[in-house]
Design a protein around this motif. Structure first.
Motif, PDB file in Angstrom:
ATOM      1  N   ALA A  20       0.875  -1.176   0.000  1.00  0.00           N
ATOM      2  CA  ALA A  20       0.000   0.000   0.000  1.00  0.00           C
ATOM      3  C   ALA A  20       0.907   1.219   0.000  1.00  0.00           C
ATOM      4  CB  ALA A  20      -0.938  -0.009   1.209  1.00  0.00           C
ATOM      5  N   ARG A  21       0.326   2.400  -0.004  1.00  0.00           N
ATOM      6  CA  ARG A  21       1.125   3.614  -0.108  1.00  0.00           C
ATOM      7  C   ARG A  21       0.566   4.682   0.807  1.00  0.00           C
ATOM      8  NH1 ARG A  21      -2.093   7.150  -2.760  1.00  0.00           N
ATOM      9  NH2 ARG A  21      -3.551   6.404  -4.338  1.00  0.00           N
ATOM     10  N   SER A  22       1.321   5.764   0.946  1.00  0.00           N
ATOM     11  CA  SER A  22       0.804   6.916   1.670  1.00  0.00           C
ATOM     12  C   SER A  22      -0.368   7.530   0.901  1.00  0.00           C
ATOM     13  CB  SER A  22       1.896   7.969   1.853  1.00  0.00           C
ATOM     14  OG  SER A  22       2.917   7.484   2.703  1.00  0.00           O
ATOM     15  N   ILE A  23      -1.311   8.085   1.633  1.00  0.00           N
ATOM     16  CA  ILE A  23      -2.505   8.656   1.030  1.00  0.00           C
ATOM     17  C   ILE A  23      -2.762  10.043   1.621  1.00  0.00           C
ATOM     18  CG2 ILE A  23      -3.629   6.471   0.492  1.00  0.00           C
ATOM     19  CD1 ILE A  23      -5.167   6.742   3.133  1.00  0.00           C
ATOM     20  N   VAL A  24      -3.725  10.730   1.055  1.00  0.00           N
ATOM     21  CA  VAL A  24      -4.118  12.052   1.522  1.00  0.00           C
ATOM     22  C   VAL A  24      -5.473  11.939   2.218  1.00  0.00           C
ATOM     23  CG1 VAL A  24      -4.661  14.407   0.815  1.00  0.00           C
ATOM     24  CG2 VAL A  24      -2.847  13.136  -0.352  1.00  0.00           C
TER      25      VAL A  24
END
Length: 529
Positions: A399-403
């Motif tokens: 997964a990744r960083s999100i806003v």
């Protein structure tokens, strides 16, 4: 049910058998929760065959490592290793502060310790190795000095706002061959020259690394410690006048670590980077249970060979800043069969290449996980010159960083039948309060076999929600890649001496939790098969 070795029942019995074998071979007594009798009976033959093969494979490594971490933690711990008196002024600690000439060092190599005292004063350096040590959290290794201190100059502001000290070293320490790999704190203490004059303290920090095979490679997130370090007067990667994510800003490891500058006040950790907050609870817990672990810095992981020597790579806490060479090294290691445990959040987000013998990092851009340009351009922390300089981090994390980037929430089980939840008693919708924060991972990668095992909402300031996801996917050689999706995961494992629980955005974790401990134990056990 998944196919092959990823069928839930088969994977669980494999993990159980491997963990039991590994613990017996080490003479350890981890708590292990048995699975249901029907599943156990169904897979009994497979477990017996696995056990026989695993014993044969494990024996050479057990003989080589000789339970080094277990024996090390049987030594007497230090009753006095924490800072008692500090007097920071802004983001520096002028009475006494220092830095080490290297992020990590091997036994037989030397590391310089540079110290400044203002006013000039004699001082000592007490070296401690951080671990469990009967619950004391550290062992006294050596006392150096007294030395005659002097005030050393603050460096000028250079290109890219770089502040790099060139202080005279107080001592050059050759690491003894019997010092095991670990995180080491040096406690600096001034010696008063008059009665009733107070002493002052701060830390320096370094890592002792090795090249041995081990079950776990514990990578400290020291690039990120340095990125947020504001020493001497608000000079981090986030304090450029153009904006908090301005490009082409650099920081150097050749300077002291200021007091901790994020999310809450932590002056009694001055000089230790962010270790006592993020990495320390996991190190304490792993060493308490005798896991075969060796330690390194971000700068040690640019070569895949330094990762593949170990069975499992661990990223912990806040691991935001990575050289692209490290990304490719970890990707190659996963492809070669190394497991990866991402017990962290906001990881592999900022592209930060090393320079000057790996003593300087520069913010060069972001990894490409944030794919929506409109979202990026709407985030006020990014300057208009933002750019992508790296691949998609979710390919190695899941997964990744999100806003929004920040917030807090509960870690909620969504797949209770999964083997990672064995022994936790968790049902769908059961939550571990406050475990997600203050940054996190979401938006799962599009990878074959990836499973979302927990997910939920993160709230920022009570008004802006985001969605986080904890994931697990299989590597090409039956290895596993787990993403806990939160910086605060280690807070659920232990609360050792000198550690303070964080809080941010109106939320906080609650400290050690049996379910977090059991999930981590299940995951670690699975990597040992």
């Amino acid at each position: 049910m998944r196919h092959g070795c990823w069928a839930a029942g088969e994977r669980c019995i494999h993990a159980a058998a491997a963990l039991q074998i590994a613990l017996v071979s080490q003479g350890q007594s981890h708590t292990f929760v048995a699975m249901s009798s029907s599943r156990r009976d169904f897979l009994k033959a497979s477990a017996v065959a696995l056990a026989a093969g695993r014993v044969a494979q494990a024996e050479p490594r057990r003989q080589l490592n000789e339970d080094w971490i277990k024996r090390e933690n049987e030594r007497e711990g230090a009753s006095d290793w924490q800072l008692t008196r500090v007097r920071p002024e802004g983001y520096n600690n002028p009475n006494i502060e220092g830095y080490c000439s290297r992020q990590s060092v091997k036994a037989g190599e030397s590391i310089d310790v540079a110290v400044s005292t203002a006013p000039a004063a004699q001082f000592t350096i007490e070296i401690f190795r951080m671990g469990y040590y009967g619950g004391r959290g550290a062992r006294s290794m050596k006392t150096l000095g007294p030395f005659k201190g002097k005030q050393q100059p603050k460096p000028p502001v250079g290109e890219k706002r770089l502040r790099r000290c060139r202080w005279d070293p107080a001592v050059s320490l050759t690491i003894p061959h019997d010092w095991p790999s670990g995180v080491y704190l040096g406690r600096l203490t001034t010696l008063p020259d008059k009665a009733n004059t107070p002493y002052w303290q701060s830390y320096v920090i370094f890592i002792v690394r090795d090249d041995r095979p081990a079950d776990f490679l514990f990578q400290c997130s020291d690039n990120t410690w340095q990125a947020y370090n504001r020493w001497p007067d608000n000079f981090s990667l986030y304090t450029d006048p153009r904006g908090s994510h301005a490009l082409d800003v650099a920081v150097s490891f050749d300077r002291p670590y200021a007091k901790y500058s994020q999310i809450f006040e932590r002056p009694l950790s001055t000089g230790s980077g962010e270790f006592l907050l993020w990495e320390y609870p996991l190190a304490y817990w792993m060493e308490k249970h005798g896991y075969d672990v060796t330690y390194c810095s971000n700068s040690d992981c640019l070569d895949a060979g330094q990762i593949t020597r170990c069975n499992t790579f661990i990223s912990v806490g806040h691991d935001e800043y990575w050289d692209v060479l490290q990304y490719h090294a970890v990707k190659k290691a996963i492809g070669a069969g190394t497991n990866a445990m991402w017990l962290c959040g906001n990881s592999v987000f900022a592209v930060s290449p090393f320079s000057e013998a790996r003593r300087v990092i520069t913010r060069d851009g972001i990894y490409s996980g944030l794919t929506d340009d409109e979202i990026i351009e709407s985030i006020d922390v990014f300057t208009k010159d933002w750019r992508r300089r790296g691949p998609d981090e979710s390919d190695i994390i899941g997964a990744r960083s999100i806003v929004p980037f920040n917030g807090g929430g509960d870690w909620t089980c969504t797949k209770p039948g999964h083997w990672i939840f064995e022994g936790t008693g968790m049902k769908k919708g059961d939550a571990i309060p406050g475990l997600v924060g203050w940054e996190h991972h979401g938006a799962p990668a599009d990878k074959s076999g990836l499973e979302v095992v927990a997910e939920g909402t993160v709230w920022r300031g009570g008004t802006t929600p985001a969605h986080w996801t904890a994931t697990l996917f299989p590597g090409p050689k039956k290895n596993i890649v787990f993403n806990a999706a939160t910086i605060w995961w280690p807070q659920g494992l232990a609360s050792p001496p000198g550690h303070i629980l964080p809080w941010s955005h109106y939320s906080r974790p609650h400290g050690p939790d049996r379910r977090v401990q059991q999930i981590t134990q299940n995951l670690f056990g699975a990597t040992l098969q």
